[in-house]
Design an enzyme around this catalytic site. Structure first.
Site, mmCIF file in Angstrom:
data_model
loop_
_atom_site.group_PDB
_atom_site.id
_atom_site.type_symbol
_atom_site.label_atom_id
_atom_site.label_comp_id
_atom_site.label_asym_id
_atom_site.label_seq_id
_atom_site.Cartn_x
_atom_site.Cartn_y
_atom_site.Cartn_z
ATOM 1 N N ASP A 84 -10.117 -2.511 -8.143
ATOM 2 C CA ASP A 84 -10.804 -1.667 -7.125
ATOM 3 C C ASP A 84 -9.559 -0.776 -6.365
ATOM 4 O O ASP A 84 -8.732 -1.098 -5.875
ATOM 5 C CB ASP A 84 -11.342 -2.743 -6.056
ATOM 6 C CG ASP A 84 -12.235 -3.665 -6.564
ATOM 7 O OD1 ASP A 84 -13.196 -3.234 -7.391
ATOM 8 O OD2 ASP A 84 -12.033 -5.154 -6.321
ATOM 9 N N ASP A 86 -9.725 1.441 -3.121
ATOM 10 C CA ASP A 86 -10.210 1.680 -1.693
ATOM 11 C C ASP A 86 -9.647 2.683 -0.937
ATOM 12 O O ASP A 86 -8.232 2.826 -1.123
ATOM 13 C CB ASP A 86 -10.100 0.375 -0.946
ATOM 14 C CG ASP A 86 -10.977 -0.765 -1.554
ATOM 15 O OD1 ASP A 86 -11.761 -0.490 -2.165
ATOM 16 O OD2 ASP A 86 -10.705 -2.085 -1.314
ATOM 17 N N ASP A 174 -5.094 -7.702 6.771
ATOM 18 C CA ASP A 174 -4.883 -9.161 6.642
ATOM 19 C C ASP A 174 -3.536 -9.711 6.436
ATOM 20 O O ASP A 174 -2.994 -10.319 7.256
ATOM 21 C CB ASP A 174 -5.918 -9.968 5.834
ATOM 22 C CG ASP A 174 -6.126 -9.517 4.532
ATOM 23 O OD1 ASP A 174 -5.433 -8.515 4.087
ATOM 24 O OD2 ASP A 174 -7.192 -9.792 3.698
#
Length: 484
Positions: A84, A86, A174
């Site tokens: 992925d 992003d 996070d």
């Protein structure tokens, strides 16, 4: 050769780790961001999605700042193929959407833009800042492009669309290794929270106060476990400390969101390790409450050891994924819930219910209990029921039934499930080997296999002999039998 390429990558990664460690050991270690120039790292445009690069360049050309962020950088630095890509930018979602005709706005909790290139989706988000409730005392509200934020009574962030700078965005990430940014303009990597050092030390460390960050989003506890299982990293002591105490907050997360998290946790090729970590930190019972209760109770049968069965199912799934094969989400859930189905089935049969209705009732009860924790879409629950039902049909191979079962759309999944049962200790009289032979035999061989079955020994529910019809009593006088 592939071996030489791997060696070169490993050499480059070791060099980067040494440089990152030396940077953090220097007096300037506390100065952020730490910028790693292109000459000092191995990440190049060849390692990136061409479509992600297109998005970056178009945003830059329109006058916006844009970076790749998070997992794609982290995974490359530790030698894992990135999947992925992003993008994060200072453009608002509406500005991004206007810039890309092949995009759509999604999400209420986090306003995002998905830019679509065929099957590939590049997710683009806007730099986020601390929410208005959190930061009203320390920052003037005029500095924020948006003030759309909300929290639940438990402190969980329900909506977070407050936009800010890249520095603020990094603080809202996070874990430290997810606060790494790649600048396509000069090909540098920007580290805002010490992520490079934590990669070097193989540590999972949350950004900020762990208790506060878990309260904002309890799913971060699951993400910590997922990264520990996937990357083989250790969870930092302060990051791990509050997890058991705060695990109950998962009860306040929508079941649909937890369903997706379970697929990431147990369907990433590291299911066995992740399963043990989830139980170790007290999180598993909030994902599969019935299964956890059954495991804790120690319930077993001669033909089923629940933990052995689940671990065998996860081992098979891990092997498939590690060899590049896929596995269906419904199969994973069918494995996790099978011991509970067997237990309920046994209970209903003990109450006098026939086997098949008892199975259907047991499956309904287990699924109804499960969806309160993790939602299971009907497109998955239906094949789960079929797999369970096939476990009772596969032993019935007489007549034409074997051919009918072989043509069933769920046969292959049910057969794999059957093998897991046998490998985990369930004695089925060689049923798996029989079906293995039957699948690949020609028609004559298949008929011989069916003939070879001892129906009475292996199939108690085989064809029953027809009872002779009772003759209707006649009103005519009965003939007397002559005495002998």
């Amino acid at each position: 050769s592939l071996t030489k390429i791997c060696r070169l990558m490993l050499t480059g990664l070791k060099s980067l780790v040494r440089k990152a460690t030396s940077i953090f050991a220097s007096p300037k270690a506390q100065t952020y961001p730490i910028i790693i120039p292109r000459s000092d790292h191995s990440l190049s445009r060849q390692n990136l999605s061409p479509n992600a690069v297109k998005v970056l360049y178009r945003l830059n050309k329109a006058g916006f700042d844009a970076y790749l962020v998070g997992g794609c950088i982290r995974d490359h630095l530790i030698g894992v193929d990135a999947k992925d890509f992003d993008v994060v930018t200072n453009a608002t979602p509406e500005e991004i959407h206007d810039l890309f005709s092949n995009s759509r706005l999604i999400g209420r909790r986090f306003r995002l833009v998905h830019v679509t290139f065929g099957r590939e989706i590049i997710e683009v988000s806007t730099f986020r800042a601390p929410s208005a409730q959190e930061d009203s005392a320390s920052k003037p509200q005029e500095s924020l492009k948006g003030k759309d934020s909300a929290r639940s009574a438990h402190g969980i962030v329900l909506r977070d669309n407050v936009y800010g700078s890249i520095e603020e965005d990094a603080e809202r990430r996070d874990f430290t290794f997810n606060a790494l940014y790649y600048n396509v303009q000069d090909f540098s990597i920007h580290d805002y929270c010490g992520g490079l050092e934590d990669i070097a030390n193989k540590k999972i460390r949350i950004i900020g106060d762990a208790r506060q960050r878990y309260q904002e989003d309890p799913v971060r506890m699951l993400r910590a476990i997922r990264f520990a299982g996937k990357l083989g990293f250790d969870i930092d002591e302060e990051t791990a400390a509050p997890i058991k105490e705060m695990a109950h907050l998962l009860d306040h997360i929508p079941p649909a969101r937890l369903f997706e998290e379970v697929l990431k946790l147990l369907g990433s090729g590291n299911g066995i390790k992740t399963f043990h970590l989830l139980r170790q930190y007290g999180l598993f019972k909030y994902l599969f409450p019935d299964t956890e209760a059954l495991l804790v109770s120690g319930w077993k049968r001669d033909d089923l050891n629940p933990e052995a069965f689940i671990l065998q199912g996860l081992e098979n799934t891990d092997k498939r994924l590690q060899t590049g094969k896929t596995t269906a989400p419904y199969f994973l859930y069918a494995v996790m819930l099978w011991p509970s189905v067997v237990l309920r089935h046994e209970e209903f049969q003990s109450q006098g219910m026939p086997a098949t209705p008892a199975l259907h009732q047991a499956a309904s009860m287990v699924l109804d209990n499960q969806v309160a924790s993790t939602a299971i879409p009907r497109r998955f629950s239906t094949p789960m029921r079929e797999i369970w039902d096939m476990q009772f049909r596969l032993p019935k191979r007489y007549g034409k039934r074997a051919f009918v079962l072989l043509d069933h759309p769920r046969f292959r999944a049910a057969f794999d499930f059957l093998l897991i049962r046998e490998l985990s200790g369930t004695e089925l009289g060689g049923l798996g080997a029989w079906w293995e032979s039957f699948q690949f035999a020609n028609e004559n061989e298949q008929r011989e296999l069916i003939k070879s079955i001892d129906l009475r020994a292996n199939d108690k529910e085989g064809p029953k002999k027809r009872r002779p019809r009772r003759r209707k009593k006649s009103n005519a006088p009965q003939r007397e039998t002559p005495e002998e």
